[in-house]
Design a protein around this motif. Structure first.
Motif, PDB file in Angstrom:
ATOM      1  N   THR A  45     -15.076  10.312  -1.183  1.00  0.00           N
ATOM      2  CA  THR A  45     -14.807   9.995  -2.582  1.00  0.00           C
ATOM      3  C   THR A  45     -13.673   9.002  -2.733  1.00  0.00           C
ATOM      4  OG1 THR A  45     -13.342  11.922  -2.717  1.00  0.00           O
ATOM      5  CG2 THR A  45     -15.641  12.233  -3.370  1.00  0.00           C
ATOM      6  N   GLY A  46     -12.721   8.979  -1.811  1.00  0.00           N
ATOM      7  CA  GLY A  46     -11.617   8.041  -1.886  1.00  0.00           C
ATOM      8  C   GLY A  46     -10.603   8.401  -2.952  1.00  0.00           C
ATOM      9  N   VAL A  47      -9.617   7.533  -3.110  1.00  0.00           N
ATOM     10  CA  VAL A  47      -8.576   7.679  -4.129  1.00  0.00           C
ATOM     11  C   VAL A  47      -8.782   6.592  -5.174  1.00  0.00           C
ATOM     12  CG1 VAL A  47      -6.100   7.664  -4.608  1.00  0.00           C
ATOM     13  CG2 VAL A  47      -6.950   8.614  -2.451  1.00  0.00           C
ATOM     14  N   SER A  48      -8.910   6.989  -6.433  1.00  0.00           N
ATOM     15  CA  SER A  48      -9.091   6.023  -7.516  1.00  0.00           C
ATOM     16  C   SER A  48      -7.738   5.490  -7.982  1.00  0.00           C
ATOM     17  CB  SER A  48      -9.822   6.662  -8.694  1.00  0.00           C
ATOM     18  OG  SER A  48     -11.150   6.981  -8.343  1.00  0.00           O
ATOM     19  N   TYR A 151       9.130  -0.824  -2.944  1.00  0.00           N
ATOM     20  CA  TYR A 151       9.018   0.471  -2.275  1.00  0.00           C
ATOM     21  C   TYR A 151       7.599   0.585  -1.734  1.00  0.00           C
ATOM     22  CZ  TYR A 151       6.771   1.520  -6.755  1.00  0.00           C
ATOM     23  OH  TYR A 151       5.950   1.483  -7.867  1.00  0.00           O
ATOM     24  N   SER A 152       7.293   1.675  -1.059  1.00  0.00           N
ATOM     25  CA  SER A 152       5.941   1.890  -0.555  1.00  0.00           C
ATOM     26  C   SER A 152       5.523   3.332  -0.817  1.00  0.00           C
ATOM     27  CB  SER A 152       5.853   1.579   0.942  1.00  0.00           C
ATOM     28  OG  SER A 152       6.552   2.553   1.697  1.00  0.00           O
ATOM     29  N   LEU A 153       4.219   3.571  -0.795  1.00  0.00           N
ATOM     30  CA  LEU A 153       3.666   4.907  -0.940  1.00  0.00           C
ATOM     31  C   LEU A 153       2.319   4.950  -0.244  1.00  0.00           C
ATOM     32  CD1 LEU A 153       1.892   5.376  -4.321  1.00  0.00           C
ATOM     33  CD2 LEU A 153       3.267   3.326  -3.964  1.00  0.00           C
ATOM     34  N   ARG A 154       1.783   6.149  -0.091  1.00  0.00           N
ATOM     35  CA  ARG A 154       0.484   6.346   0.538  1.00  0.00           C
ATOM     36  C   ARG A 154      -0.520   6.821  -0.503  1.00  0.00           C
ATOM     37  NH1 ARG A 154      -0.810   5.038   6.099  1.00  0.00           N
ATOM     38  NH2 ARG A 154       1.207   4.713   7.120  1.00  0.00           N
ATOM     39  N   ALA A 155      -1.763   6.333  -0.357  1.00  0.00           N
ATOM     40  CA  ALA A 155      -2.881   6.813  -1.160  1.00  0.00           C
ATOM     41  C   ALA A 155      -4.038   7.037  -0.194  1.00  0.00           C
ATOM     42  CB  ALA A 155      -3.274   5.784  -2.221  1.00  0.00           C
ATOM     43  N   GLY A 156      -4.259   8.299   0.171  1.00  0.00           N
ATOM     44  CA  GLY A 156      -5.217   8.567   1.233  1.00  0.00           C
ATOM     45  C   GLY A 156      -4.699   7.953   2.520  1.00  0.00           C
ATOM     46  N   ASN A 157      -5.549   7.197   3.218  1.00  0.00           N
ATOM     47  CA  ASN A 157      -5.091   6.537   4.446  1.00  0.00           C
ATOM     48  C   ASN A 157      -4.639   5.110   4.182  1.00  0.00           C
ATOM     49  OD1 ASN A 157      -7.593   5.284   4.030  1.00  0.00           O
ATOM     50  ND2 ASN A 157      -7.990   5.062   6.215  1.00  0.00           N
ATOM     51  N   TRP A 158      -4.487   4.744   2.906  1.00  0.00           N
ATOM     52  CA  TRP A 158      -4.021   3.414   2.527  1.00  0.00           C
ATOM     53  C   TRP A 158      -2.503   3.384   2.406  1.00  0.00           C
ATOM     54  CZ3 TRP A 158      -6.607  -1.164   0.589  1.00  0.00           C
ATOM     55  CH2 TRP A 158      -8.002  -1.133   0.770  1.00  0.00           C
ATOM     56  N   LEU A 159      -1.913   2.274   2.823  1.00  0.00           N
ATOM     57  CA  LEU A 159      -0.506   1.990   2.567  1.00  0.00           C
ATOM     58  C   LEU A 159      -0.423   1.075   1.357  1.00  0.00           C
ATOM     59  CD1 LEU A 159       2.519   2.017   3.383  1.00  0.00           C
ATOM     60  CD2 LEU A 159       2.025   0.021   4.817  1.00  0.00           C
ATOM     61  N   LEU A 160       0.338   1.479   0.344  1.00  0.00           N
ATOM     62  CA  LEU A 160       0.533   0.668  -0.863  1.00  0.00           C
ATOM     63  C   LEU A 160       1.958   0.136  -0.859  1.00  0.00           C
ATOM     64  CD1 LEU A 160      -2.101   2.132  -1.564  1.00  0.00           C
ATOM     65  CD2 LEU A 160      -1.230   2.459  -3.885  1.00  0.00           C
ATOM     66  N   ILE A 161       2.078  -1.182  -1.011  1.00  0.00           N
ATOM     67  CA  ILE A 161       3.375  -1.857  -0.992  1.00  0.00           C
ATOM     68  C   ILE A 161       3.659  -2.434  -2.374  1.00  0.00           C
ATOM     69  CG2 ILE A 161       4.734  -3.717   0.020  1.00  0.00           C
ATOM     70  CD1 ILE A 161       4.138  -1.767   2.134  1.00  0.00           C
ATOM     71  N   ALA A 162       4.684  -1.921  -3.037  1.00  0.00           N
ATOM     72  CA  ALA A 162       5.110  -2.434  -4.339  1.00  0.00           C
ATOM     73  C   ALA A 162       6.241  -3.436  -4.126  1.00  0.00           C
ATOM     74  CB  ALA A 162       5.582  -1.294  -5.229  1.00  0.00           C
ATOM     75  N   MET A 163       6.112  -4.643  -4.721  1.00  0.00           N
ATOM     76  CA  MET A 163       7.109  -5.678  -4.493  1.00  0.00           C
ATOM     77  C   MET A 163       7.588  -6.296  -5.805  1.00  0.00           C
ATOM     78  SD  MET A 163       5.833  -7.531  -0.996  1.00  0.00           S
ATOM     79  CE  MET A 163       7.500  -8.147  -0.723  1.00  0.00           C
ATOM     80  N   ASN A 164       8.787  -6.842  -5.747  1.00  0.00           N
ATOM     81  CA  ASN A 164       9.438  -7.444  -6.905  1.00  0.00           C
ATOM     82  C   ASN A 164       9.357  -8.969  -6.777  1.00  0.00           C
ATOM     83  OD1 ASN A 164      11.155  -8.330  -8.934  1.00  0.00           O
ATOM     84  ND2 ASN A 164      12.702  -6.765  -8.562  1.00  0.00           N
ATOM     85  N   SER A 165       8.601  -9.622  -7.658  1.00  0.00           N
ATOM     86  CA  SER A 165       8.420 -11.074  -7.560  1.00  0.00           C
ATOM     87  C   SER A 165       9.412 -11.847  -8.434  1.00  0.00           C
ATOM     88  CB  SER A 165       6.990 -11.456  -7.960  1.00  0.00           C
ATOM     89  OG  SER A 165       6.707 -11.066  -9.292  1.00  0.00           O
ATOM     90  N   LEU A 289     -10.180   3.526  -3.198  1.00  0.00           N
ATOM     91  CA  LEU A 289      -9.678   3.253  -1.855  1.00  0.00           C
ATOM     92  C   LEU A 289     -10.230   4.307  -0.908  1.00  0.00           C
ATOM     93  CD1 LEU A 289      -5.961   2.490  -2.797  1.00  0.00           C
ATOM     94  CD2 LEU A 289      -7.908   0.907  -2.719  1.00  0.00           C
ATOM     95  N   LYS A 290     -11.123   3.896  -0.017  1.00  0.00           N
ATOM     96  CA  LYS A 290     -11.787   4.819   0.892  1.00  0.00           C
ATOM     97  C   LYS A 290     -11.292   4.608   2.319  1.00  0.00           C
ATOM     98  CE  LYS A 290     -15.780   5.565  -2.019  1.00  0.00           C
ATOM     99  NZ  LYS A 290     -17.247   5.822  -2.052  1.00  0.00           N
ATOM    100  N   ASP A 291     -11.755   5.481   3.227  1.00  0.00           N
ATOM    101  CA  ASP A 291     -11.240   5.453   4.590  1.00  0.00           C
ATOM    102  C   ASP A 291     -11.463   4.109   5.274  1.00  0.00           C
ATOM    103  OD1 ASP A 291     -10.380   8.018   4.320  1.00  0.00           O
ATOM    104  OD2 ASP A 291     -12.016   8.929   5.455  1.00  0.00           O
ATOM    105  N   GLY A 292     -12.626   3.487   5.024  1.00  0.00           N
ATOM    106  CA  GLY A 292     -12.931   2.254   5.728  1.00  0.00           C
ATOM    107  C   GLY A 292     -13.060   1.032   4.852  1.00  0.00           C
ATOM    108  N   GLY A 293     -12.705   1.131   3.587  1.00  0.00           N
ATOM    109  CA  GLY A 293     -12.852  -0.021   2.700  1.00  0.00           C
ATOM    110  C   GLY A 293     -12.510   0.325   1.264  1.00  0.00           C
ATOM    111  N   TYR A 294     -12.988  -0.487   0.344  1.00  0.00           N
ATOM    112  CA  TYR A 294     -12.650  -0.291  -1.061  1.00  0.00           C
ATOM    113  C   TYR A 294     -13.792  -0.771  -1.948  1.00  0.00           C
ATOM    114  CZ  TYR A 294     -11.548  -5.298  -0.789  1.00  0.00           C
ATOM    115  OH  TYR A 294     -11.615  -6.653  -0.589  1.00  0.00           O
TER     116      TYR A 294
END
Length: 315
Positions: A45-48, A151-165, A289-294
């Motif tokens: 099902t992944g993470v929405s 900062y960073s966080l995890r969503a399932g097996n995904w790494l999410l990177i939040a950045m300041n532009s 965001l699923k294990d092998g794709g999106y």
């Protein structure tokens, strides 16, 4: 519809949908190109994730009648049905200058209902108030370390990177060093980065190179996705390398999602590798965001609005 346009002495057939903005006296464009077929089966099902920027503007409307209220109403039942779903705020959360009163009186009555599930990044409008004080005060720990904005966080097996532009050069250099260290310390099969100013955009502000080095670092690390906003439209790019060349094997796909509630603005000349553009409807981008794709889908607030959808594997 088909529009016939003169180009010198030649006629060219352009497939476009046109919205005439009578008050602004300008023309906006939405063009669609089908996403390439993917020979990938995305299991589970992944993470929405629901994402948009350029959100709450109550200068000409009450909160209940604002564009932010429309996108919030779109997301509310979807988030209620999925307690594990996340919201990504892609900057310019309030207008015009990110004051605490704007967050209290315009953002809070609309997107504020999702605050406990929102991971934000700042945009330029937040910094129109000194040190983006309204933004950091409102989101608190959700905005990462104080006054840093990344900062960073995890969503399932995904790494999410939040950045300041919108950092000054010295602070941006520290951010880039942090990014390299974060990617090395937290290897992931799939990686998504999000910030406000798009490296590539066909919108009115156009491409912004301040995050070009971050793009290079992420591309070298094998990241899949970059989300941004700033231009008030929705745009999807094909995967690209760090030089802006199409790279279907290892490139990063960028989405511009500046459709969170602020007034939509014109799309200009299409940039290379731009596959879909739409400034006809406010809306949000839904990712699974699923294990092998999106999987992705642009959800417009208008019932008859165009939806852009597709899927892709991680590298």
């Amino acid at each position: 519809m088909r529009l016939f346009a003169l180009n010198g002495a030649r006629m060219a057939i352009l497939r476009v949908s046109i919205l005439v903005l009578s008050l602004a006296g300008c023309v906006s464009e939405s063009r669609q190109q089908e996403a390439p077929a993917q020979d990938v089966f995305l299991k589970g099902t992944g993470v929405s994730v629901f994402a948009a920027g350029d959100i709450a503007d109550c200068r000409k409307a009450t909160p209940a009648a604002s564009g932010a209220a429309k996108t919030a109403a779109l997301m509310a039942p979807l988030l209620e049905a999925d307690p594990n779903a996340l919201v990504l705020g892609l900057g310019d959360h309030t207008y015009p200058v990110g004051l605490p009163a704007e967050f209290r009186d315009c953002y809070e009555p609309t997107w504020g209902r999702f605050k406990s599930r929102t991971w934000p990044v700042p945009g330029n409008h937040e910094y129109y108030s000194p040190h983006a004080a309204g933004y950091y005060s409102y989101f608190g720990e959700r905005a990462g370390p104080p006054q840093r904005g990344y900062y960073s966080l995890r969503a399932g097996n995904w790494l999410l990177i939040a950045m300041n532009s919108y950092l000054k050069p010295e602070d941006h250099a520290k951010q880039l060093a942090w990014l390299k260290a974060e990617l090395e310390a937290n290897p992931a099969r799939c990686t998504l980065a999000f910030w406000h100013h798009p490296v590539y955009s066909s919108g009115g502000h156009g491409s912004d190179k301040r995050m070009q080095e971050a793009w290079r670092i992420l591309h070298e690390a094998g990241a899949e996705l970059v989300l941004s906003a700033h231009d008030h439209d929705y745009e999807r790019f094909a995967p690209q390398d760090s030089a802006g060349r199409r790279d279907d094997a290892r490139g990063m796909r960028q989405f511009v999602v500046g459709t969170g509630g602020a007034t939509l603005t014109p799309v200009r000349f299409p940039k290379p590798n731009s596959e879909y553009r739409n400034n006809l409807s406010l809306g949000v981008l839904k990712l699974v965001l699923k294990d092998g794709g999106y999987e992705w889908e642009f959800l417009p607030v208008d019932a008859d609005g165009e939806r852009d959808r597709g899927a892709a594997p991680c590298h």
